[in-house]
Write a protein that holds these residues in place. Structure first.
Motif, mmCIF file in Angstrom:
data_model
loop_
_atom_site.group_PDB
_atom_site.id
_atom_site.type_symbol
_atom_site.label_atom_id
_atom_site.label_comp_id
_atom_site.label_asym_id
_atom_site.label_seq_id
_atom_site.Cartn_x
_atom_site.Cartn_y
_atom_site.Cartn_z
ATOM 1 N N SER A 45 0.831 -1.209 0.000
ATOM 2 C CA SER A 45 0.000 0.000 0.000
ATOM 3 C C SER A 45 0.861 1.253 0.000
ATOM 4 N N GLN A 80 -7.163 1.122 -0.384
ATOM 5 C CA GLN A 80 -7.573 -0.145 0.203
ATOM 6 C C GLN A 80 -8.821 0.058 1.069
ATOM 7 N N ASP A 158 -5.743 -0.744 -4.945
ATOM 8 C CA ASP A 158 -5.247 -1.450 -3.765
ATOM 9 C C ASP A 158 -6.298 -2.441 -3.276
ATOM 10 N N GLU A 159 -6.066 -3.713 -3.505
ATOM 11 C CA GLU A 159 -6.972 -4.790 -3.121
ATOM 12 C C GLU A 159 -8.411 -4.534 -3.560
HETATM 13 MG MG MG Z 1 -2.046 -2.852 2.146
#
Ligand code: MG
Ligand code: ADP
Length: 257
Positions: A45, A80, A158-159
């Protein structure tokens, strides 16, 4: 305009703790999806935020032969943890997000373009819903739409699959790959699901402790040795009957961390 993204000696610290240490990646090609992999706390991240220009860093991030220009919206970033919602409808939020495009111009997207994008993500039925009344997975899909409508040269997610069911996970990865090719974007996605990386991405970067352990095609990067060294698991890579590699974990080799 399609140019490759390069990182040179990128370092990020929080106070005295150096989290990304002189990381260099010579070339992430336009039209390719890169998976950013690594265990919890490895700096994924942090690296993505540095690429997005949201985190102070040393070193250089270039698009082609010049610095990536984040202020003009060349990069779009989906965090995220999604920020708190404003009371806008999905449709309104996309009109707002689409105002700033990669060209740095203020372009008004037509209603049709917004609807077409929502349709491609399978969420046109949510257009009139308010953001603060959506489920986690629906918000994640809208976040992806908001990033895509900015028409960035560099897309950083992010994810993005964490709240999605199996059907949408596959759908989103498939769409991201197609749109990345069609638009000539450089797309970097933090993924925990190594099988998704094997099936849906063109390149993988493996981080551990803020250092780049591997950079190559996903099936080169994700192998038994990496699973043991990076994640502390005994695992195997097998090919399913359609020829797609996937990993199986048989046990723990040591406590990772
Ligand atoms: Mg992360
Ligand atoms: N805002 C912050 N301030 C201080 N330390 C941080 C901050 N964000 C992350 N860290 C630390 O940096 C390291 C990498 O974190 P992160 O980039 O979130 O990893 P990942 O996304 O791979 O799980 C961790 O040790 C984490 O505790």
């Amino acid at each position: 305009m399609s140019a490759h993204l390069s990182l040179e000696n990128l370092s990020v610290s929080y106070g005295k703790q150096r989290v990304i240490d002189k990381l260099s990646v010579p070339s992430l090609a336009a039209g390719e999806v890169t998976a950013l992999l690594g265990p919890n706390g490895s700096g994924k991240s942090t690296l993505l935020r540095a690429l997005a220009g949201l985190q102070a860093c040393d070193g250089a991030v270039r698009l082609g032969d010049r610095p990536l220009n984040r202020r003009h919206g060349e990069a779009a970033y989906l965090p995220q943890t999604l920020p708190p919602c404003v009371h806008l409808t999905v449709f309104e939020s996309l009109m707002v997000a689409g105002q700033a495009t990669a060209a740095g111009l203020f372009r008004r997207h037509g209603d049709d373009e917004v609807v077409a994008l929502l349709e491609s993500l399978g969420i046109a039925h949510l257009a009139r819903h308010y953001l603060d009344q959506l489920s986690g997975g629906q918000r994640q899909l809208v976040g992806i739409a908001q990033a895509l409508i900015r028409e960035p040269a560099v897309l950083l997610l992010d994810e993005p699959l964490s709240a999605l069911d199996l059907n949408y996970q596959f759908h989103v990865m498939d769409l991201l790959r197609r749109e990345t090719r069609r638009r000539g974007m450089v797309t970097v996605i933090v993924l925990h699901d190594l099988n998704a990386a094997l099936r849906h991405t063109d390149r993988a970067l493996m981080l551990k402790g803020g250092q780049l352990l591997a950079n190559g095609r996903p099936e080169q990067v994700i192998d038994a040795a990496t699973l043991r060294a990076v994640y502390g698991v005994h695992g195997r890579v097998e090919r399913c009957p359609q020829g797609v590699p996937h990993i199986l974990v048989d046990g723990l080799s040591h406590h990772a961390g």
